[in-house]
Design a protein around this motif. Structure first.
Motif, short mmCIF file in Angstrom:
data_model
loop_
_atom_site.label_atom_id
_atom_site.label_comp_id
_atom_site.label_asym_id
_atom_site.label_seq_id
_atom_site.Cartn_x
_atom_site.Cartn_y
_atom_site.Cartn_z
N ARG A 167 30.43 15.98 14.08
CA ARG A 167 30.66 16.62 12.86
C ARG A 167 29.46 17.39 12.29
O ARG A 167 29.27 17.37 11.06
N HIS A 168 28.97 18.06 13.29
CA HIS A 168 27.98 19.13 12.68
C HIS A 168 28.60 20.02 11.65
O HIS A 168 29.58 20.58 12.13
N SER A 169 27.99 20.14 10.55
CA SER A 169 28.43 20.99 9.48
C SER A 169 29.08 22.39 9.73
O SER A 169 30.01 22.87 9.27
N PHE A 174 33.72 19.56 12.55
CA PHE A 174 33.67 19.31 11.03
C PHE A 174 34.69 19.56 10.26
O PHE A 174 35.31 18.94 9.54
N SER A 204 30.36 26.14 5.29
CA SER A 204 30.81 24.78 5.70
C SER A 204 31.90 24.09 4.34
O SER A 204 32.11 25.20 3.56
N HIS A 227 28.16 11.52 2.70
CA HIS A 227 27.91 12.84 3.34
C HIS A 227 28.77 12.91 4.76
O HIS A 227 29.10 11.65 5.41
N ASP A 229 28.81 14.82 7.51
CA ASP A 229 28.49 15.48 8.78
C ASP A 229 27.57 14.74 9.47
O ASP A 229 27.15 13.68 9.00
N GLY A 276 29.36 18.11 2.86
CA GLY A 276 28.70 19.07 4.16
C GLY A 276 27.52 19.45 3.97
O GLY A 276 26.78 19.35 2.76
#
Length: 416
Positions: A167-169, A174, A204, A227, A229, A276
């Motif tokens: 879930r990298h921004s 994501f 994002s 959060h 991410d 994000g």
């Protein structure tokens, strides 16, 4: 130069703070550990009083400082992994006391790192405390709401989030996770949407979901946040980053509290936010706060943030409430709710760092990070090993119950 000694409140019969005050020394407490230090030329007098207080002569000898004492705050073991050469005096997971030379401080200050910070150690201060508030009389209606927290539904949200490879921004995964969250929140009846944010030169999203309260006139606003991410800092942007604890645990907690509160109308406004860009430098929360109209800021009664709520780093399940002076009332409410509705040990700190409560605190908005208790470090965050098999559901669900209890009270739920 100076010398220091580390005393344990659980094993020593004296008060470390009182001993320090009576001998002209300084102290700083981290939970059940207190470091006491003074100049080398004053140590003989301190040691004499320490022995009179029941400390063994060997321990009262103390240890020489090579430099000065500093406070380090870290996510996981980020600082220790990056700087294993640093001399650690006290280790309490998220919070460390380090012995640093001036050249080491200079070198560390030049490092650009989102996951640890080095600050001067405040003298005669409590860095992290363990509190034991009195339990209140449980309200029957609130007890019923709290019992609606479900491991089955929480676990399903957690699994859904971990199923995204990362879930990298700035990843398509994501974006898919944000769309999934919007759909879930809309299915509960909230007005939910994705809002674009900037992460450097890229973009994002934050996910924002609202429900207006029933009170006529000006209503308070409660924010429940986490959060969305995840990140793998060891292997890079495209590497697997399941982020089960950091921070699917908190994001799934937002979803579960949203599910429960959807069934209970309230007088005041409720907003859920999944940020994000947190792992790249609190982009989502910083931009969200900066864009708030002044009138909206003053309406915010509280921000309850969840970041890493599901790994057991203490002998018994514990929660750390991290805030600031502006957050003290909210921290007391959370601590009392933990005592009333859970079996959590409660740790508190007014040293906010590196999560989405910080931008709110910077604007003097009462915000608290609710995070797993800290004695040892979580070794799996920001790696491919942050997986579901490390999740402690008993801990996570109790933190959710605590947060739900306070949210219900602040919202003035109709059936309470």
């Amino acid at each position: 130069m100076g010398k220091y000694i580390v005393l344990s409140d659980s094993s020593e019969k004296h008060s470390a703070e009182e001993l320090a005050r009576n001998s002209g020394a300084h102290w700083a407490r981290l939970g059940d550990k207190t470091v006491v230090w003074t100049a080398s030329e004053k140590w003989t007098g301190f040691a004499s009083k320490a022995i009179q207080a029941g400390i063994s002569p060997d321990q009262a000898e103390g240890r020489e400082l090579e430099g000065q004492l500093y406070l380090v705050i870290q996510t996981g073991r980020a600082f220790q992994d990056e700087h294993p050469e640093v001399r650690i005096v006290v280790e309490k997971g998220r919070y460390l006391v380090a012995d640093l030379l001036p050249e080491e401080v200079s070198r560390l200050s030049e490092s650009k790192n989102e996951w640890w910070t080095v600050r001067p150690l405040a003298v005669d201060s409590v860095i992290m405390d363990i509190v034991k508030p009195e339990a209140r009389l449980a309200l029957p209606g609130l007890q019923a709401n709290i019992e609606a927290i479900s491991q089955a539904t929480y676990g399903s949200y957690l699994s859904s989030l971990v199923d995204f490879q990362t879930r990298h921004s700035l990843s398509s995964q994501f974006t898919s996770a944000a769309a999934w969250a919007v759909n879930q929140l809309q299915s509960f009846g909230y007005q939910a949407e994705q809002r674009q944010i900037n992460v450097g030169s890229n973009s994002s999203f934050n996910v924002v979901a609202d429900r207006p309260g029933s009170e006529s006139g000006t209503r308070k606003l409660l924010l429940i946040t986490a959060h969305l991410d995840s990140i793998n800092i060891r292997d890079g942007k495209n590497a697997p980053a399941p982020g089960a604890d950091d921070n699917a645990s908190g994001a799934a907690g937002v979803m579960e509290i949203a599910r429960v509160l959807a069934e209970h109308p309230a007088k005041h406004d409720l907003r859920f936010i999944l940020f994000g860009g947190e792992e790249q430098g609190l982009h989502g929360s910083t931009q969200y706060v900066s864009e708030l109209p002044e009138g909206e800021k003053t309406r915010i009664a509280a921000v309850i943030n969840m970041d890493m709520v599901a790994t057991l780093n203490t002998e018994l399940p514990a929660v750390l409430l991290e805030g600031a002076p502006v957050s003290r009332s909210l921290m007391r409410e959370l601590a009392e709710a933990a005592a009333t509705y859970t079996s959590l040990i409660v740790q508190v700190s007014e040293n906010p760092f590196n999560s989405d409560h910080v931008p709110f605190i910077d604007e003097l908005i009462p915000a608290v990070l609710t995070i797993e208790g800290t004695d040892s470090s979580n070794n799996n965050v920001h790696t491919a090993n942050d997986t579901l098999d490390h999740i402690n559901y008993e801990l996570a669900l109790d933190i959710l119950r605590m947060n739900l209890a306070v949210a219900s009270k602040l919202l003035e739920i109709d059936n309470l």
